[in-house]
Design a protein around this motif. Structure first.
Motif, PDB file in Angstrom:
ATOM      1  N   THR A 221       0.763  -1.298   0.051  1.00 18.25           N
ATOM      2  CA  THR A 221       0.039  -0.147   0.039  1.00 18.25           C
ATOM      3  C   THR A 221       0.904   1.386   0.024  1.00 18.25           C
ATOM      4  O   THR A 221       0.247   2.179   0.272  1.00 18.25           O
ATOM      5  CB  THR A 221      -1.013   0.071   1.322  1.00 18.25           C
ATOM      6  N   SER A 225      -0.675   5.486   0.937  1.00 15.31           N
ATOM      7  CA  SER A 225      -0.838   5.959   2.455  1.00 15.31           C
ATOM      8  C   SER A 225      -1.455   7.304   2.515  1.00 15.31           C
ATOM      9  O   SER A 225      -1.296   8.239   1.409  1.00 15.31           O
ATOM     10  CB  SER A 225       0.569   5.770   3.123  1.00 15.31           C
ATOM     11  N   ASN A 254      -1.720 -12.423   6.206  1.00 15.50           N
ATOM     12  CA  ASN A 254      -2.662 -11.391   6.369  1.00 15.50           C
ATOM     13  C   ASN A 254      -2.681 -10.375   5.262  1.00 15.50           C
ATOM     14  O   ASN A 254      -1.538  -9.901   4.840  1.00 15.50           O
ATOM     15  CB  ASN A 254      -2.562 -10.815   7.688  1.00 15.50           C
ATOM     16  N   VAL A 256      -2.802  -7.278   5.299  1.00 19.27           N
ATOM     17  CA  VAL A 256      -2.439  -6.028   5.521  1.00 19.27           C
ATOM     18  C   VAL A 256      -0.693  -6.145   5.581  1.00 19.27           C
ATOM     19  O   VAL A 256      -0.284  -5.229   5.477  1.00 19.27           O
ATOM     20  CB  VAL A 256      -2.957  -5.812   7.474  1.00 19.27           C
ATOM     21  N   HIS A 257      -0.307  -7.498   5.692  1.00 19.15           N
ATOM     22  CA  HIS A 257       1.256  -7.552   5.527  1.00 19.15           C
ATOM     23  C   HIS A 257       1.779  -7.842   4.175  1.00 19.15           C
ATOM     24  O   HIS A 257       2.702  -8.145   3.875  1.00 19.15           O
ATOM     25  CB  HIS A 257       1.544  -8.638   6.344  1.00 19.15           C
TER      26      HIS A 257
END
Ligand code: SAM
Length: 304
Positions: A221, A225, A254, A256-257
């Protein structure tokens, strides 16, 4: 018959497990020192390679990290290290001497994978703030006979390192708490703390030779950000984005990682125009055919 890697792991693990009181990772360092001095040796069946040594030590370090190290010290996983190693070797092919820098080297696992992929003629500088990880990396480098200069310090403070041909870095992700130092960077946040992953990119670009490459493991990401605007502005002015390579989701527990690989090049007068950006996704690593087609496409892109 056990492989060299297994024998090296067994040697280190047996040595380290015998010490019931000390920290396992400290004992891994002791085991490697005992091997270096010839006091005790692993059983090795054939000529041992640098990769045998790296993998054997890595297995022991992984075991040690489960016991005592926090998640932000996680070693760069081998599958990712091997990919970055392939990209790095291809980008510097034909060069007799290559200087490398990893400003957040941790155990050195990523750095050594890249050095071993490039082969002869590579000399590296490694910066890391955690002293035990530096000692681990230093003893590993000695066993592999890899020429590495080690610096134990905050990598975002001034570095006594000459400009290098290539930077590789599994970026430490999060806020950098030292605002007093962060104001020296273009990517200091307008409000609050700067992102350390942004500052690591800036610091390493400052230490690249013109035309040199930076290969970074980044959060997937990164460009979305709330501080992405600062990053876009910085990159536009100071770097050429050569590739953004998405890694397969299956590598991460996950979403997110999830991570990607970013390849930047430092502008130079020799680079005319703006090269196309390679935007691609690594296929599932378990599909050998898809992987070899992917690597071939990458190699052709470099050769263009
Ligand atoms: N590539 C490494 C390996 O294979 O072991 C793992 C790197 S890990 C993702 C990031 C490392 O950055 C951690 O070891 C952490 O201690 C280090 N680090 C974080 N902030 C730092 C700083 N300001 N200066 C130097 N090292 C830092």
């Amino acid at each position: 018959m056990a492989t060299n890697t297994e024998n090296i792991f067994t040697f280190i693990d047996t040595y380290a497990s015998a010490d019931k009181e000390g920290l396992y990772l400290e004992s891994v360092i002791d085991a490697c020192n005992a091997w270096l001095s010839g006091e005790q040796l692993p059983e090795l069946s054939t000529t041992v390679t640098k990769e045998d040594i790296r993998r054997g030590i890595q297995l022991a370090v992984l075991k040690g990290m489960k016991q005592q190290v926090q998640s932000h010290h996680q070693m760069t996983p081998d599958a990712i290290g091997m990919l970055i190693g392939h990209f790095a070797a291809k980008l510097v092919q034909g060069e007799e001497v290559v200087t490398l820098l990893d400003p957040a080297a941790g155990t050195g696992n990523l750095l050594f994978t890249v050095m071993n992929s490039i082969g002869d003629g590579v000399v590296a500088s490694s910066v890391e703030i955690d002293e035990i990880l530096v000692r681990l990396a230093a003893v590993s480098a000695d066993l592999m006979e890899q020429p590495v200069h080690f610096f134990v310090q905050d990598a975002l403070r001034p570095l006594l390192i000459d400009p290098v041909d290539m930077v590789v870095c599994d970026l430490p992700v999060g806020y950098y708490p030292d605002d007093e130092n962060a104001v020296n960077f273009e990517m200091m946040a307008e409000e609050g703390h700067a992102f350390s992953h942004h500052l690591f990119i800036e610091q390493s670009m400052n230490h690249l030779k013109e035309g040199g490459y930076g290969i970074y493991l980044i959060p997937a990401t990164l460009f979305e950000s709330d501080q992405a605007g600062i990053l876009h502005k910085y990159l536009k002015k100071n770097a050429i984005v050569r590739a953004v390579i998405q890694l397969p989701d299956s590598l991460f527990k996950n979403a997110v990682h999830e991570k990607s690989i970013l390849i930047l090049q430092k502008p130079s007068e020799q680079i005319v125009g703006t090269p196309d950006v390679l935007l691609t996704k690594v296929p599932n690593l378990s599909s050998k055919q898809a992987m070899s087609a992917f690597l071939q496409r990458f190699d052709e892109w470099i050769d263009e």
